[in-house]
Design an enzyme around this catalytic site. Structure first.
Site, PDB file in Angstrom:
ATOM      1  N   ASP A 218       1.090  -1.197  -0.041  1.00 50.55           N
ATOM      2  CA  ASP A 218       0.150  -0.004  -0.122  1.00 50.55           C
ATOM      3  C   ASP A 218       1.038   1.054  -0.250  1.00 50.55           C
ATOM      4  OD1 ASP A 218      -2.883   0.597   0.207  1.00 50.55           O
ATOM      5  OD2 ASP A 218      -1.742   2.520   1.945  1.00 50.55           O
ATOM      6  N   ILE A 219       0.441   2.106  -0.996  1.00 51.82           N
ATOM      7  CA  ILE A 219       1.282   3.821  -1.195  1.00 51.82           C
ATOM      8  C   ILE A 219       1.053   4.462   0.552  1.00 51.82           C
ATOM      9  CG2 ILE A 219       1.297   5.602  -2.493  1.00 51.82           C
ATOM     10  CD1 ILE A 219       0.837   4.477  -4.763  1.00 51.82           C
ATOM     11  N   ASN A 226      -2.411  12.592  -3.008  1.00 53.00           N
ATOM     12  CA  ASN A 226      -3.763  12.615  -4.543  1.00 53.00           C
ATOM     13  C   ASN A 226      -3.720  14.203  -4.485  1.00 53.00           C
ATOM     14  OD1 ASN A 226      -3.988  11.975  -6.243  1.00 53.00           O
ATOM     15  ND2 ASN A 226      -5.703  10.308  -5.209  1.00 53.00           N
ATOM     16  N   HIS A 231      -4.985  14.750  -9.386  1.00 55.31           N
ATOM     17  CA  HIS A 231      -4.666  13.296  -9.935  1.00 55.31           C
ATOM     18  C   HIS A 231      -4.359  12.941 -10.407  1.00 55.31           C
ATOM     19  CE1 HIS A 231      -8.617  12.368  -7.048  1.00 55.31           C
ATOM     20  NE2 HIS A 231      -8.777  13.584  -7.212  1.00 55.31           N
ATOM     21  N   ASP A 235      -2.091   9.545 -10.555  1.00 49.70           N
ATOM     22  CA  ASP A 235      -1.702   8.291 -11.228  1.00 49.70           C
ATOM     23  C   ASP A 235      -0.693   7.854 -11.075  1.00 49.70           C
ATOM     24  OD1 ASP A 235      -4.601   8.710 -11.142  1.00 49.70           O
ATOM     25  OD2 ASP A 235      -4.585   8.871 -12.769  1.00 49.70           O
ATOM     26  N   GLU A 262      -4.693   2.355  -4.300  1.00 56.81           N
ATOM     27  CA  GLU A 262      -3.368   2.332  -4.447  1.00 56.81           C
ATOM     28  C   GLU A 262      -2.724   1.580  -3.558  1.00 56.81           C
ATOM     29  OE1 GLU A 262      -5.682   4.024  -1.951  1.00 56.81           O
ATOM     30  OE2 GLU A 262      -4.938   4.681  -0.415  1.00 56.81           O
TER      31      GLU A 262
END
Ligand code: C2E
Length: 353
Positions: A218-219, A226, A231, A235, A262
């Site tokens: 997981d980031i 974000n 966004h 991305d 994410e």
């Protein structure tokens, strides 16, 4: 969708049925995907249907209703899914048939060629002996053979074109199937492909006794990232993390996937958790040591970090159990301050790298 369900969804009670289907999915922990919605509508509204019977069997067995389970039921009982499988099979069978007809024509062409040569030799030898009537007969036979030979050749080339066209159609269909398994933003495997691969890896492991290890990544603070940078940049960060994770997933039978927003996952069939730990630690170090730039303005975005949980599956456990164990280790990694990789213990504790 079958006609009955179609009609039902346009009836005065349509929304009630839809809500019942959603409730049933929630009760039985099935994701509310479009496909599951269709299946569970059968379950609540067409209780004597084959789909409802299959779902009941799954519920009674205590098996988790994964997307793979849903896809299997759909492939056997929903007209559209069944059709697409049947089209693929029909294409394969047709190619087989065409190849065998092609071989038969090729062999007929060779035979007529040999026959033509023999007739030509006979005609020459009759010529030498001056037997005019027989020679004319042989010449006629020879002409007829040449005609058959030419027709065979034309047919053969026509068949080759058709076989090529069929090959192109199959490639196209396979590309469509590949696209359906790929996450369009990161080009990693998508959730559907992940579910199928994990289920397959678990089934293989029960058969062969080999281990399966799963890593869930997981980031860290992605939502804040974000919100701060927008966004589009978010991305690009997803694509960057995916490109690093994708490199380790490309080895052997491993599979890297985008698991959710994410969140990423890597399946390590036949590899122990220590191997997965080393691979994911290398990913973590590479990501955290790089400074990213905002492409539009060249501003420094700083470094991003990831947290990872790793679990080795206990033989016989359903796929959901190893996901849960890896998720548990991931949350432990988050709780201990993020930017780390943690192993799920065989019990419930987790420990850091
Ligand atoms: P992308 O922009 O399509 O870049 C694809 C690959 O081209 C990159 O793979 C990298 O090998 C190379 N590349 C593109 N631009 C540069 C550059 O300015 N300098 C260098 N040295 N190489 C460049 P990589 O690094 O694995 O990144 C994959 C994707 O991750 C990129 O796709 C982009 O969407 C995102 N990304 C990577 N680094 C950054 C960054 O610093 N800022 C932003 N906003 N996105 C990044």
């Amino acid at each position: 969708m079958s006609t009955d369900i179609d009609t039902l969804l346009r009836s005065p009670k349509a929304y009630q049925w839809a809500r019942k289907a959603i409730d049933a999915m929630e009760t039985h922990k099935a994701w509310p995907t479009a496909l599951n919605f269709e299946l569970w509508l059968h379950y609540v509204a067409a209780k004597d249907s084959d789909v409802a019977a299959e779902i009941n069997t799954v519920i009674e067995s205590g098996e988790h209703f994964t997307d793979q389970v849903g896809a299997n039921i759909a492939a056997h009982h929903l007209p559209a899914a069944k059709l697409s499988g049947e089209i693929l099979n029909a294409g394969k069978n047709l190619t087989k048939e065409l190849n065998s007809v092609s071989r038969a024509i090729e062999s007929a062409r060779e035979t007529s060629e040999i026959y033509g040569q023999q007739l030509a030799t006979a005609s020459e030898s009759l010529d030498a002996q001056g037997n005019a009537a027989v020679r004319t007969m042989v010449e006629n036979l020879s002409n007829a053979t040449r005609k058959v030979h030419a027709e065979n050749q034309a047919l053969e080339s026509q068949l080759a074109d058709t076989t090529d066209e069929l090959g192109r159609l199959r490639e196209h269909l396979e590309q469509v199937r590949r696209d359906a398994m790929t996450d369009a933003l990161t080009m990693l495997a998508n959730r559907k492909a992940f579910d199928e691969s994990l289920e397959q890896a678990c089934a293989d492991s029960d058969r062969t006794g080999e281990v399966v290890t799963l890593a869930v990544v997981d980031i860290d603070h992605f939502k804040t990232f974000n919100d701060t940078w927008g966004h589009q940049t978010g991305d690009q960060v997803l694509r960057y993390v995916a490109s690093v994770i994708g490199r380790i997933g490309g080895e052997g039978a491993r599979l890297s996937a985008r698991y959710g927003g994410e969140e990423f996952a890597v399946i390590f069939p036949g590899e122990r958790r220590e191997v997965a730990m080393a691979a994911l630690e290398a990913v973590r170090e590479e990501i955290s040591s790089r400074t990213l730039k905002r492409r539009s303005t060249n501003e420094d975005l700083g470094a991003i970090t990831i947290s990872t949980g790793i679990a080795e599956r206990r033989r016989g456990d359903p796929p959901a159990a190893v996901i849960e164990a890896a998720d548990g280790a991931l949350y432990a990694a988050k709780r201990s301050g993020r930017n780390r990789t943690m192993l799920a213990e065989t019990g419930s504790e987790s420990r850091a790298a």
